[in-house]
Write an enzyme that holds these catalytic residues in place. Sequence first.
Site, PDB file in Angstrom:
ATOM      1  N   CYS A 113       0.814  -1.222   0.000  1.00 18.58           N
ATOM      2  CA  CYS A 113       0.000   0.000   0.000  1.00 18.58           C
ATOM      3  C   CYS A 113       0.851   1.276   0.000  1.00 18.58           C
ATOM      4  O   CYS A 113       0.329   2.379  -0.133  1.00 18.58           O
ATOM      5  CB  CYS A 113      -0.958  -0.004   1.182  1.00 18.58           C
ATOM      6  SG  CYS A 113      -1.968  -1.479   1.202  1.00 18.58           S
ATOM      7  N   HIS A 253      -2.989   7.092   2.391  1.00 15.78           N
ATOM      8  CA  HIS A 253      -3.515   5.793   1.972  1.00 15.78           C
ATOM      9  C   HIS A 253      -4.864   5.571   2.658  1.00 15.78           C
ATOM     10  O   HIS A 253      -5.025   5.835   3.838  1.00 15.78           O
ATOM     11  CB  HIS A 253      -2.515   4.706   2.379  1.00 15.78           C
ATOM     12  CG  HIS A 253      -3.034   3.322   2.223  1.00 15.78           C
ATOM     13  ND1 HIS A 253      -3.646   2.889   1.068  1.00 15.78           N
ATOM     14  CD2 HIS A 253      -3.042   2.258   3.082  1.00 15.78           C
ATOM     15  CE1 HIS A 253      -4.007   1.620   1.218  1.00 15.78           C
ATOM     16  NE2 HIS A 253      -3.658   1.220   2.429  1.00 15.78           N
ATOM     17  N   ASN A 283     -10.138  -0.257   0.819  1.00 14.95           N
ATOM     18  CA  ASN A 283      -8.686  -0.216   0.685  1.00 14.95           C
ATOM     19  C   ASN A 283      -8.276  -0.802  -0.675  1.00 14.95           C
ATOM     20  O   ASN A 283      -8.432  -1.994  -0.901  1.00 14.95           O
ATOM     21  CB  ASN A 283      -8.081  -1.026   1.849  1.00 14.95           C
ATOM     22  CG  ASN A 283      -6.571  -1.066   1.821  1.00 14.95           C
ATOM     23  OD1 ASN A 283      -5.940  -0.695   0.833  1.00 14.95           O
ATOM     24  ND2 ASN A 283      -5.982  -1.544   2.913  1.00 14.95           N
TER      25      ASN A 283
HETATM   26  O1  UT7 Z   1      -3.459  -1.417   3.686  1.00 16.97           O
HETATM   27  C1  UT7 Z   1      -3.038  -2.447   4.541  1.00 16.97           C
HETATM   28  C2  UT7 Z   1      -3.185  -1.997   5.913  1.00 16.97           C
HETATM   29  N1  UT7 Z   1      -4.337  -2.562   6.559  1.00 16.97           N
HETATM   30  C3  UT7 Z   1      -5.011  -1.848   7.462  1.00 16.97           C
HETATM   31  O2  UT7 Z   1      -4.791  -0.666   7.589  1.00 16.97           O
HETATM   32  C4  UT7 Z   1      -5.974  -2.525   8.377  1.00 16.97           C
HETATM   33  C5  UT7 Z   1      -5.657  -2.143   9.805  1.00 16.97           C
HETATM   34  N2  UT7 Z   1      -6.595  -2.708  10.779  1.00 16.97           N
HETATM   35  C6  UT7 Z   1      -7.863  -2.269  10.860  1.00 16.97           C
HETATM   36  O3  UT7 Z   1      -8.291  -1.407  10.105  1.00 16.97           O
HETATM   37  C7  UT7 Z   1      -8.719  -2.810  11.979  1.00 16.97           C
HETATM   38  O4  UT7 Z   1      -7.918  -3.550  12.866  1.00 16.97           O
HETATM   39  C8  UT7 Z   1      -9.881  -3.710  11.479  1.00 16.97           C
HETATM   40  C9  UT7 Z   1     -10.908  -2.848  10.772  1.00 16.97           C
HETATM   41  C10 UT7 Z   1      -9.352  -4.784  10.551  1.00 16.97           C
HETATM   42  C11 UT7 Z   1     -10.570  -4.354  12.671  1.00 16.97           C
HETATM   43  O5  UT7 Z   1     -11.007  -3.366  13.588  1.00 16.97           O
HETATM   44  P1  UT7 Z   1     -10.736  -3.537  15.151  1.00 16.97           P
HETATM   45  O6  UT7 Z   1     -11.404  -2.417  15.814  1.00 16.97           O
HETATM   46  O7  UT7 Z   1      -9.248  -3.680  15.320  1.00 16.97           O
HETATM   47  O8  UT7 Z   1     -11.497  -4.860  15.485  1.00 16.97           O
HETATM   48  P2  UT7 Z   1     -10.911  -6.216  16.105  1.00 16.97           P
HETATM   49  O9  UT7 Z   1     -10.064  -6.907  15.113  1.00 16.97           O
HETATM   50  O10 UT7 Z   1     -10.360  -5.914  17.439  1.00 16.97           O
HETATM   51  O11 UT7 Z   1     -12.222  -7.007  16.300  1.00 16.97           O
HETATM   52  C12 UT7 Z   1     -13.227  -6.627  17.264  1.00 16.97           C
HETATM   53  C13 UT7 Z   1     -14.358  -7.605  17.171  1.00 16.97           C
HETATM   54  C14 UT7 Z   1     -13.917  -9.056  17.201  1.00 16.97           C
HETATM   55  O12 UT7 Z   1     -14.879  -9.776  17.926  1.00 16.97           O
HETATM   56  P3  UT7 Z   1     -14.595 -10.216  19.452  1.00 16.97           P
HETATM   57  O13 UT7 Z   1     -13.363 -11.048  19.394  1.00 16.97           O
HETATM   58  O14 UT7 Z   1     -14.408  -8.918  20.186  1.00 16.97           O
HETATM   59  O15 UT7 Z   1     -15.832 -10.948  19.808  1.00 16.97           O
HETATM   60  C15 UT7 Z   1     -13.999  -9.471  15.762  1.00 16.97           C
HETATM   61  O16 UT7 Z   1     -14.256 -10.850  15.605  1.00 16.97           O
HETATM   62  O17 UT7 Z   1     -15.044  -7.413  15.930  1.00 16.97           O
HETATM   63  C16 UT7 Z   1     -15.165  -8.661  15.267  1.00 16.97           C
HETATM   64  N3  UT7 Z   1     -15.177  -8.445  13.822  1.00 16.97           N
HETATM   65  C17 UT7 Z   1     -16.291  -8.145  13.148  1.00 16.97           C
HETATM   66  N4  UT7 Z   1     -17.562  -8.009  13.549  1.00 16.97           N
HETATM   67  C18 UT7 Z   1     -18.474  -7.701  12.607  1.00 16.97           C
HETATM   68  C19 UT7 Z   1     -14.122  -8.449  12.971  1.00 16.97           C
HETATM   69  N5  UT7 Z   1     -14.560  -8.198  11.743  1.00 16.97           N
HETATM   70  C20 UT7 Z   1     -15.901  -7.994  11.820  1.00 16.97           C
HETATM   71  C21 UT7 Z   1     -16.894  -7.673  10.881  1.00 16.97           C
HETATM   72  N6  UT7 Z   1     -18.159  -7.537  11.326  1.00 16.97           N
HETATM   73  N7  UT7 Z   1     -16.636  -7.485   9.573  1.00 16.97           N
END
Ligand code: UT7
Length: 326
Positions: A113, A253, A283
């Site tokens: 990216c 980005h 993204n």
């Molecule tokens: O260009 C490459 C660079 N990539 C990025 O910039 C991505 C960077 N990371 C992110 O943007 C974020 O970490 C995410 C958007 C991927 C995830 O957000 P988060 O606030 O870090 O969520 P998390 O991974 O801590 O997940 C929180 C909860 C989890 O459930 P539990 O374990 O708390 O029960 C996940 O299973 O949200 C759950 N979850 C979802 N729930 C509904 C993860 N994906 C989803 C979803 N819908 N799509």
Amino acid sequence: MPNAAIQSIAMSVAERVMTNEEFEKIVETSDEWIQTRTGIKERRVAEPGQSSSYFGAIAAADALKRAGVNPEDVDMVICATVTGDHLFPGTACLIQERIGAKNAGAFDVGAACAGFIYAAEVASSMIRNGTIRNAVVVGVDTLTHFVDWSDRSTCVLFGDGGGAAYMEATEEDRGIVATVMLSDGSGAKHIKIEKGGSLYPPSRPQSEGKCSTLYMAGKEVFRFAVRAMADSCHKVLEKAGLTADDVTLFCPHQANLRIITAAAEHLGLPMERVFVNVQKYGNMGAGSIPVALYEAEAEGALKKGDLVMTVGFGAGLVWGANLIRW
Ligand code: UT7
């Protein structure tokens, strides 16, 4: 030494719009979760057969048309992508052929990216030192071809498309003012497609059980991204002897709105000076920065002579920033 100005910019994204509501039907998620955690409302999804060279060539041809340049006069085609059509040949070669840049060299840059940041600097350096007179710089990815559509933590995040800039030597005070490019390979494990390269080639015993879809440790990448944005922006401003106050537009980005707002806050930049289109496209990997630059210019947010700061981060881990006099 001449400068290397971006004379034109163009974009091409997949036609098919996929909304958050559509994801509610295929994985356990909600429009509300996706919007609050990422800022994404919809993204563009390529059809089978619409590869990275497909969008890259459309954008490249349009950039040349906008600059009024004959493809046969192009010296170099550089394509930043990690979702090339094949392991080899390079996607830049496929674009070179499609646009009819018969007299150009062509090669790919793989910096995920941050790819457009790296590729623009490579083109600028080659133009400034006289190796080439001009270049078409493409940033494009088609990451939805590689997502696991049953993994809600990644499949909602990505979209397909990219953009292209035509850069050429100029005596005007325009072009890349300063660049920083950084990496930390110890974080390679956090975003990857494990199978398909020379370590785990397809259809080989050692590749059994390895994953051929995109894996991302979201939380680790999120923490890295916030740090990387601040780090590269501070460094590039310091290198140029400028401050955030000198920046007309911050064009980061587009991975996650929360990452963008955290970076803007850290830099003390009001959101009016930050370009955001992640809500429409998700993204798009190396494609997101050139598409953002194109839309910023089209909307009148970016004009000739403005100072724009681009910043990217991604798999590698890599990160970096360009300060560009538009
Ligand atoms: O260009 C490459 C660079 N990539 C990025 O910039 C991505 C960077 N990371 C992110 O943007 C974020 O970490 C995410 C958007 C991927 C995830 O957000 P988060 O606030 O870090 O969520 P998390 O991974 O801590 O997940 C929180 C909860 C989890 O459930 P539990 O374990 O708390 O029960 C996940 O299973 O949200 C759950 N979850 C979802 N729930 C509904 C993860 N994906 C989803 C979803 N819908 N799509």
